[in-house]
Design an enzyme around this catalytic site. Sequence first.
Site, PDB file in Angstrom:
ATOM      1  N   SER A 180       0.851  -1.184   0.000  1.00  0.00           N
ATOM      2  CA  SER A 180       0.000   0.000   0.000  1.00  0.00           C
ATOM      3  C   SER A 180       0.892   1.241   0.000  1.00  0.00           C
ATOM      4  O   SER A 180       1.712   1.392  -0.897  1.00  0.00           O
ATOM      5  CB  SER A 180      -0.949  -0.014   1.205  1.00  0.00           C
ATOM      6  OG  SER A 180      -1.879   1.037   1.131  1.00  0.00           O
ATOM      7  N   THR A 181       0.769   2.111   0.994  1.00  0.00           N
ATOM      8  CA  THR A 181       1.519   3.366   1.017  1.00  0.00           C
ATOM      9  C   THR A 181       3.024   3.117   0.882  1.00  0.00           C
ATOM     10  O   THR A 181       3.605   2.361   1.652  1.00  0.00           O
ATOM     11  CB  THR A 181       1.249   4.125   2.327  1.00  0.00           C
ATOM     12  OG1 THR A 181      -0.158   4.201   2.544  1.00  0.00           O
ATOM     13  CG2 THR A 181       1.831   5.525   2.278  1.00  0.00           C
ATOM     14  N   HIS A 206      -2.581  -1.041  -3.382  1.00  0.00           N
ATOM     15  CA  HIS A 206      -3.733  -0.163  -3.196  1.00  0.00           C
ATOM     16  C   HIS A 206      -3.594   1.085  -4.067  1.00  0.00           C
ATOM     17  O   HIS A 206      -2.777   1.962  -3.782  1.00  0.00           O
ATOM     18  CB  HIS A 206      -3.863   0.261  -1.729  1.00  0.00           C
ATOM     19  CG  HIS A 206      -4.184  -0.876  -0.812  1.00  0.00           C
ATOM     20  ND1 HIS A 206      -3.859  -0.861   0.523  1.00  0.00           N
ATOM     21  CD2 HIS A 206      -4.810  -2.058  -1.026  1.00  0.00           C
ATOM     22  CE1 HIS A 206      -4.273  -1.987   1.095  1.00  0.00           C
ATOM     23  NE2 HIS A 206      -4.841  -2.728   0.168  1.00  0.00           N
ATOM     24  N   MET A 299      -0.095   1.236   5.093  1.00  0.00           N
ATOM     25  CA  MET A 299      -0.867   1.631   6.268  1.00  0.00           C
ATOM     26  C   MET A 299      -1.952   0.600   6.551  1.00  0.00           C
ATOM     27  O   MET A 299      -2.519   0.022   5.639  1.00  0.00           O
ATOM     28  CB  MET A 299      -1.500   3.003   5.987  1.00  0.00           C
ATOM     29  CG  MET A 299      -2.426   3.505   7.068  1.00  0.00           C
ATOM     30  SD  MET A 299      -1.522   3.906   8.573  1.00  0.00           S
ATOM     31  CE  MET A 299      -2.889   4.348   9.642  1.00  0.00           C
ATOM     32  N   ASP A 302      -4.477  -4.582   6.161  1.00  0.00           N
ATOM     33  CA  ASP A 302      -4.909  -5.415   5.043  1.00  0.00           C
ATOM     34  C   ASP A 302      -3.798  -6.384   4.660  1.00  0.00           C
ATOM     35  O   ASP A 302      -2.663  -5.979   4.440  1.00  0.00           O
ATOM     36  CB  ASP A 302      -5.279  -4.535   3.839  1.00  0.00           C
ATOM     37  CG  ASP A 302      -5.910  -5.329   2.716  1.00  0.00           C
ATOM     38  OD1 ASP A 302      -6.543  -6.363   2.993  1.00  0.00           O
ATOM     39  OD2 ASP A 302      -5.784  -4.902   1.546  1.00  0.00           O
TER      40      ASP A 302
END
Length: 359
Positions: A180-181, A206, A299, A302
Site C-alpha cells: 500500500s503506502t 492499493h 498503512m 490489510d
Amino acid sequence: MGAHKTRVLIVDDSATVRQTMKAILEEDPGIEVIATAADPFAAARCIQSEVPDVITLDVEMPRMDGITFLRKLMSQCPVPVVMCSSLTEEGSEALMQALEAGAVDVILKPRMGVADHLNEARDMIREVVKGAARARVQGRRPAVRPLEPQAKLTADAVLPPPSGRAMSRTTEMVVCIGASTGGTEALREVLEVLPANAPGIVIVQHMPEHFTRAFARRLDSLCEVSVKEAEDGDTVMRGHVLIAPGGKHTMLERQGARYLVSVRDGPLVSRHRPSVDVLFRSAARSAGANAVGVIMTGMGDDGARGLLEMKEAGARTIAQDEASSIVFGMPKEAIARGAADRVVTLGGIAREMLHAAER
C-alpha cells in the site's frame, strides 16, 4: 492535553474540491485542515506560516503544475504529499511521475454526484491521509498517533476461508504480493532485479482504478519480467507479473496444474478494493504450499490475516522490515500475528522470494 491531530493543507484550484475535501477530512476528529490554497504559490505562503503533516496536492493547476511544485517541495521542505486527481487515463500517467518525484500516495477527487462513490471515498481519503502522516519522507521518522477503530469487512465478504491444507504440490510456484503506502517505488525495486524466468506473480497495490494500468505499463518498461494489469482469466505463468486493477478484487484460482486470476466486483474488504486479504486468502485456498506470500510497506492491516492463512496452508511467507518500510503498518500487523516466516529488508525481498519459490 488532547491527542495530536493530523494537520493537512489542501491545494487545489477548484473551490468546490477544496470545500469538499475539507468537509470530508474534518469529519474525522483526528484530522485538522489548517489551510487551503488555490495554487502552489499560495500553498508556499501557507507552509511558511505553518508546516503541515500532510499536503493533498492537485496535479493540474494554474501558474505551476502540481508535479513541479512537488519536486521543489521535496528538495526544500520534505512533507508527505498525497496527489489528488480526476479519474482519467491521462491523469494516471502524470501521477506515476508524481510518485517517482516523492509523493507517498494517490487519491481520486470525490465525485459529488455519485452517492456510493462519495461514501466509499470518504473513508478512503481519510485513511490515505492518516497513512501519509506516518510516512518516512527522506529520512523523516513517522509520528505515532492512535487511529480510531472503524468497522470494516474481512475477506469473508468475498470468499469463504480455507477449508484445510490446499492442493498437492505442482512444479510451478506462484508468488502473491501485497503493498500500500510507499509500495509503488518499493515494488519497482523488487521487480527490477527479477530474472526473466521468475515465478508467476500476482500483486495487489492499493491504487484507484486506471492508475494501476499506468503503474503496470511503467513497471513493464523497466523490468525483465513482463508486467500488465490483470484481466479476468489471465494465466499466472513464469516471467509474468499481474497487477490487480484498481476498483476490483483479484483472486487466484487453480485449473488442473495451472493458475489463473479471477477479477471481480465486491464490497470493500479491510477498507480496500482490491484487498490484499482477498488475494492472500484465495492463494491459501487454491495454491497452499505452491505459493509464496509477501507483505510490504503500507498503512493499516490489510493482508495480515490473509498472510497467516497462507502460512497455515503451507505457503512460505515474507514481510518487509520496519527500517525499509515507508509505513510499517501492514507488515507489522502480519508479524504480530505470527504470519511471517521471514522478515527482510526491501533489498532482500527479491532474493528471499526466489529462494522460497525454488526450495
